[in-house]
Design a protein around this motif. Structure first.
Motif, PDB file in Angstrom:
ATOM      1  N   ARG A 146     -24.884   6.996  54.015  1.00  0.00           N
ATOM      2  CA  ARG A 146     -23.843   5.957  53.972  1.00  0.00           C
ATOM      3  C   ARG A 146     -24.209   4.802  53.050  1.00  0.00           C
ATOM      4  O   ARG A 146     -23.328   4.016  52.676  1.00  0.00           O
ATOM      5  N   ARG A 147     -25.478   4.672  52.705  1.00  0.00           N
ATOM      6  CA  ARG A 147     -25.918   3.587  51.823  1.00  0.00           C
ATOM      7  C   ARG A 147     -26.870   4.151  50.774  1.00  0.00           C
ATOM      8  O   ARG A 147     -27.714   4.993  51.075  1.00  0.00           O
ATOM      9  N   LEU A 148     -26.734   3.670  49.544  1.00  0.00           N
ATOM     10  CA  LEU A 148     -27.548   4.103  48.415  1.00  0.00           C
ATOM     11  C   LEU A 148     -28.393   2.932  47.935  1.00  0.00           C
ATOM     12  O   LEU A 148     -27.871   1.839  47.692  1.00  0.00           O
ATOM     13  N   ALA A 149     -29.700   3.145  47.797  1.00  0.00           N
ATOM     14  CA  ALA A 149     -30.596   2.123  47.251  1.00  0.00           C
ATOM     15  C   ALA A 149     -31.137   2.619  45.922  1.00  0.00           C
ATOM     16  O   ALA A 149     -31.576   3.774  45.810  1.00  0.00           O
ATOM     17  N   LEU A 150     -31.096   1.762  44.920  1.00  0.00           N
ATOM     18  CA  LEU A 150     -31.623   2.112  43.605  1.00  0.00           C
ATOM     19  C   LEU A 150     -32.580   1.028  43.151  1.00  0.00           C
ATOM     20  O   LEU A 150     -32.475  -0.138  43.547  1.00  0.00           O
ATOM     21  N   TYR A 153     -35.450  -2.832  36.954  1.00  0.00           N
ATOM     22  CA  TYR A 153     -36.281  -4.011  36.713  1.00  0.00           C
ATOM     23  C   TYR A 153     -35.908  -5.125  37.684  1.00  0.00           C
ATOM     24  O   TYR A 153     -34.743  -5.395  37.942  1.00  0.00           O
ATOM     25  N   ASN A 154     -36.919  -5.746  38.283  1.00  0.00           N
ATOM     26  CA  ASN A 154     -36.796  -6.916  39.156  1.00  0.00           C
ATOM     27  C   ASN A 154     -36.327  -6.603  40.569  1.00  0.00           C
ATOM     28  O   ASN A 154     -35.995  -7.529  41.318  1.00  0.00           O
ATOM     29  N   GLY A 155     -36.324  -5.329  41.005  1.00  0.00           N
ATOM     30  CA  GLY A 155     -36.074  -5.116  42.410  1.00  0.00           C
ATOM     31  C   GLY A 155     -35.176  -3.960  42.765  1.00  0.00           C
ATOM     32  O   GLY A 155     -35.002  -3.009  41.997  1.00  0.00           O
ATOM     33  N   VAL A 156     -34.594  -4.037  43.969  1.00  0.00           N
ATOM     34  CA  VAL A 156     -33.795  -2.974  44.574  1.00  0.00           C
ATOM     35  C   VAL A 156     -32.400  -3.507  44.858  1.00  0.00           C
ATOM     36  O   VAL A 156     -32.236  -4.647  45.310  1.00  0.00           O
ATOM     37  N   ARG A 157     -31.388  -2.687  44.623  1.00  0.00           N
ATOM     38  CA  ARG A 157     -29.997  -3.008  44.939  1.00  0.00           C
ATOM     39  C   ARG A 157     -29.450  -1.937  45.865  1.00  0.00           C
ATOM     40  O   ARG A 157     -29.669  -0.742  45.630  1.00  0.00           O
ATOM     41  N   CYS A 158     -28.739  -2.336  46.905  1.00  0.00           N
ATOM     42  CA  CYS A 158     -28.165  -1.401  47.870  1.00  0.00           C
ATOM     43  C   CYS A 158     -26.649  -1.400  47.767  1.00  0.00           C
ATOM     44  O   CYS A 158     -26.018  -2.460  47.672  1.00  0.00           O
ATOM     45  N   HIS A 159     -26.058  -0.210  47.822  1.00  0.00           N
ATOM     46  CA  HIS A 159     -24.617  -0.039  47.691  1.00  0.00           C
ATOM     47  C   HIS A 159     -24.081   0.770  48.864  1.00  0.00           C
ATOM     48  O   HIS A 159     -24.657   1.793  49.226  1.00  0.00           O
ATOM     49  N   GLU A 160     -22.971   0.329  49.417  1.00  0.00           N
ATOM     50  CA  GLU A 160     -22.232   1.145  50.371  1.00  0.00           C
ATOM     51  C   GLU A 160     -21.362   2.132  49.599  1.00  0.00           C
ATOM     52  O   GLU A 160     -21.019   1.910  48.426  1.00  0.00           O
ATOM     53  N   ARG A 161     -20.990   3.220  50.258  1.00  0.00           N
ATOM     54  CA  ARG A 161     -20.181   4.237  49.602  1.00  0.00           C
ATOM     55  C   ARG A 161     -18.875   3.653  49.050  1.00  0.00           C
ATOM     56  O   ARG A 161     -18.207   2.862  49.708  1.00  0.00           O
ATOM     57  N   ARG A 163     -18.356   1.465  46.894  1.00  0.00           N
ATOM     58  CA  ARG A 163     -18.354   0.043  46.559  1.00  0.00           C
ATOM     59  C   ARG A 163     -19.290  -0.184  45.365  1.00  0.00           C
ATOM     60  O   ARG A 163     -20.513  -0.114  45.513  1.00  0.00           O
ATOM     61  N   PRO A 164     -18.730  -0.431  44.188  1.00  0.00           N
ATOM     62  CA  PRO A 164     -19.570  -0.562  42.994  1.00  0.00           C
ATOM     63  C   PRO A 164     -20.570  -1.709  43.061  1.00  0.00           C
ATOM     64  O   PRO A 164     -21.716  -1.571  42.625  1.00  0.00           O
ATOM     65  N   ASP A 165     -20.168  -2.848  43.601  1.00  0.00           N
ATOM     66  CA  ASP A 165     -21.063  -4.005  43.642  1.00  0.00           C
ATOM     67  C   ASP A 165     -22.058  -3.863  44.791  1.00  0.00           C
ATOM     68  O   ASP A 165     -21.724  -3.344  45.856  1.00  0.00           O
ATOM     69  N   PRO A 166     -23.275  -4.337  44.608  1.00  0.00           N
ATOM     70  CA  PRO A 166     -24.282  -4.217  45.673  1.00  0.00           C
ATOM     71  C   PRO A 166     -23.930  -5.053  46.884  1.00  0.00           C
ATOM     72  O   PRO A 166     -23.367  -6.151  46.763  1.00  0.00           O
ATOM     73  N   VAL A 167     -24.285  -4.543  48.057  1.00  0.00           N
ATOM     74  CA  VAL A 167     -24.084  -5.290  49.306  1.00  0.00           C
ATOM     75  C   VAL A 167     -25.367  -5.977  49.739  1.00  0.00           C
ATOM     76  O   VAL A 167     -25.350  -6.821  50.640  1.00  0.00           O
ATOM     77  N   ALA A 168     -26.476  -5.619  49.111  1.00  0.00           N
ATOM     78  CA  ALA A 168     -27.752  -6.277  49.386  1.00  0.00           C
ATOM     79  C   ALA A 168     -28.649  -6.111  48.170  1.00  0.00           C
ATOM     80  O   ALA A 168     -28.538  -5.122  47.432  1.00  0.00           O
ATOM     81  N   ALA A 169     -29.510  -7.095  47.955  1.00  0.00           N
ATOM     82  CA  ALA A 169     -30.462  -7.038  46.844  1.00  0.00           C
ATOM     83  C   ALA A 169     -31.810  -7.555  47.324  1.00  0.00           C
ATOM     84  O   ALA A 169     -31.886  -8.536  48.067  1.00  0.00           O
ATOM     85  N   TYR A 170     -32.868  -6.871  46.898  1.00  0.00           N
ATOM     86  CA  TYR A 170     -34.238  -7.233  47.263  1.00  0.00           C
ATOM     87  C   TYR A 170     -35.001  -7.439  45.954  1.00  0.00           C
ATOM     88  O   TYR A 170     -35.151  -6.499  45.164  1.00  0.00           O
ATOM     89  N   THR A 171     -35.461  -8.660  45.743  1.00  0.00           N
ATOM     90  CA  THR A 171     -36.005  -9.045  44.440  1.00  0.00           C
ATOM     91  C   THR A 171     -37.520  -9.089  44.447  1.00  0.00           C
ATOM     92  O   THR A 171     -38.140  -9.612  45.380  1.00  0.00           O
ATOM     93  N   TYR A 172     -38.092  -8.521  43.405  1.00  0.00           N
ATOM     94  CA  TYR A 172     -39.525  -8.661  43.126  1.00  0.00           C
ATOM     95  C   TYR A 172     -39.683  -8.488  41.625  1.00  0.00           C
ATOM     96  O   TYR A 172     -39.340  -7.431  41.072  1.00  0.00           O
TER      97      TYR A 172
END
Length: 336
Positions: A146-150, A153-161, A163-172
């Protein structure tokens, strides 16, 4: 030792290229060569059943859970192959396609430059993520698809099915080379160019960095229980314990069998059994729970192959498949 005399050998085959990826499902084994050709073998005896080609070279391949479809990715695009018909649908682009991951038997995500395309088995695009800051290097499904994480550069972005824009972002800050997620979605981890593993607890974005590796961390994977995370980046394979509140303040188990780690694969199920391959041609199988955290140990379950191990996968719980850079493919019974 040669492939036919290794203890526990079930069968031994060969492809005409340097293997870079391997997958097994549905009674089939697929081995991808760097040049772009993938060989499909019968998992019972190693007999070739099909070949297919991805123009421009091959980086990754992945079977659908039922073994009916195979996704291939490479520097110039991606392809989908159907076992029942032998039909291959090739989508050629000028974009780097690093990974393919199945969410279900009828849905696969493929990295496509700075985006990820989610496809049906007929190749029809179901939806696509908005562009990431750079080329996508790895991806993983969460929450039963149900959720895709990719990662880019600079971190991880999570997407719900859908939904093109990320619903969560984890930065490093930095270049992220690989991503792993615990099966319950509680933990997200990336292996990084700066010789570290960065960890987020997804419920509250609590962060932790495991640094001090001698080299970049480009391979990491959770076992099926989500308790154990294995990683390269050092001569020892490090295995972190994520029980309870996670690995903060702990030391990893350190498994020493190789001059350089080139492949990792957990046995399916709640076994905590890990197979590892090395640059010098060693193949080892471990009980990852044994030993003392912070101390290096070796294993008795070890083979000496003829060349560098380039790909590992399990064909069920009792068969380990290993490919080496000279094109040899072996099916072994580890006996552990």
């Amino acid at each position: 030792m040669t492939g036919t005399t290794l203890t526990g050998t079930i069968w031994h085959s060969r492809i005409d290229d340097a293997p870079v990826a391997m997958a097994a499902a549905g009674g089939l084994v697929a081995i991808g060569g760097a040049g772009g050709t993938a060989w499909v073998l019968d998992a019972s005896d190693g007999r070739p059943t099909a070949t297919l080609t991805l123009p421009g070279g091959l980086l990754d391949l992945a079977f659908s859970p039922d073994g009916v479809h195979l996704a291939l990715t490479g520097p110039l695009g991606y392809a989908l192959w159907t076992a029942a018909t032998g039909h291959t649908l090739v989508v050629e682009t000028t974009r780097w396609s690093a990974r393919a991951r199945w969410a279900a038997p009828d849905r696969v995500a493929v990295a496509d430059g700075r985006t990820v395309a989610v496809l049906g088995v007929d190749g029809r695009e179901l939806w696509r993520t908005a562009p990431a800051p750079s080329t996508v290097t790895d991806l993983v499904w969460l929450r039963d698809g149900r959720r895709l994480a990719l990662t880019a550069y600079n971190g991880v972005r999570c997407h719900e099915r859908h939904r093109p824009d990320p619903v969560a972002a984890y930065t490093y800050t930095g270049s992220h080379l690989a991503i792993a997620a615990s099966p319950n979605g509680r933990w997200l981890c990336t292996g990084n160019q700066d010789a570290s593993i960065h960890i987020w607890r997804t419920r509250d974005a609590t962060e932790l960095t495991m640094s001090g590796y001698p080299g970049k961390v480009s391979r990491l994977a959770f076992d099926d229980t989500g308790r154990w995370l294995a990683a390269d980046g050092a001569p020892e394979v490090t295995v972190w314990d994520f029980a309870g509140k996670g690995p903060r303040g702990s030391s990893p188990r350190m498994l020493r069998a190789h001059d350089g780690v080139t492949a990792l694969a957990w046995r399916p199920g709640a076994t905590a059994t890990l197979a590892t391959g090395g640059a010098e041609g060693t193949l080892a199988v471990w009980d990852a729970t044994a030993g003392t955290p912070g101390r290096s140990r070796t294993t008795r379950t070890r083979w000496e192959l003829d060349d560098q191990v380039t790909a590992l996968t399990w064909g069920g719980r009792d068969r380990l498949l290993a490919a080496t850079s000279d094109g040899a493919v072996r099916c072994l019974a580890p006996g552990t």
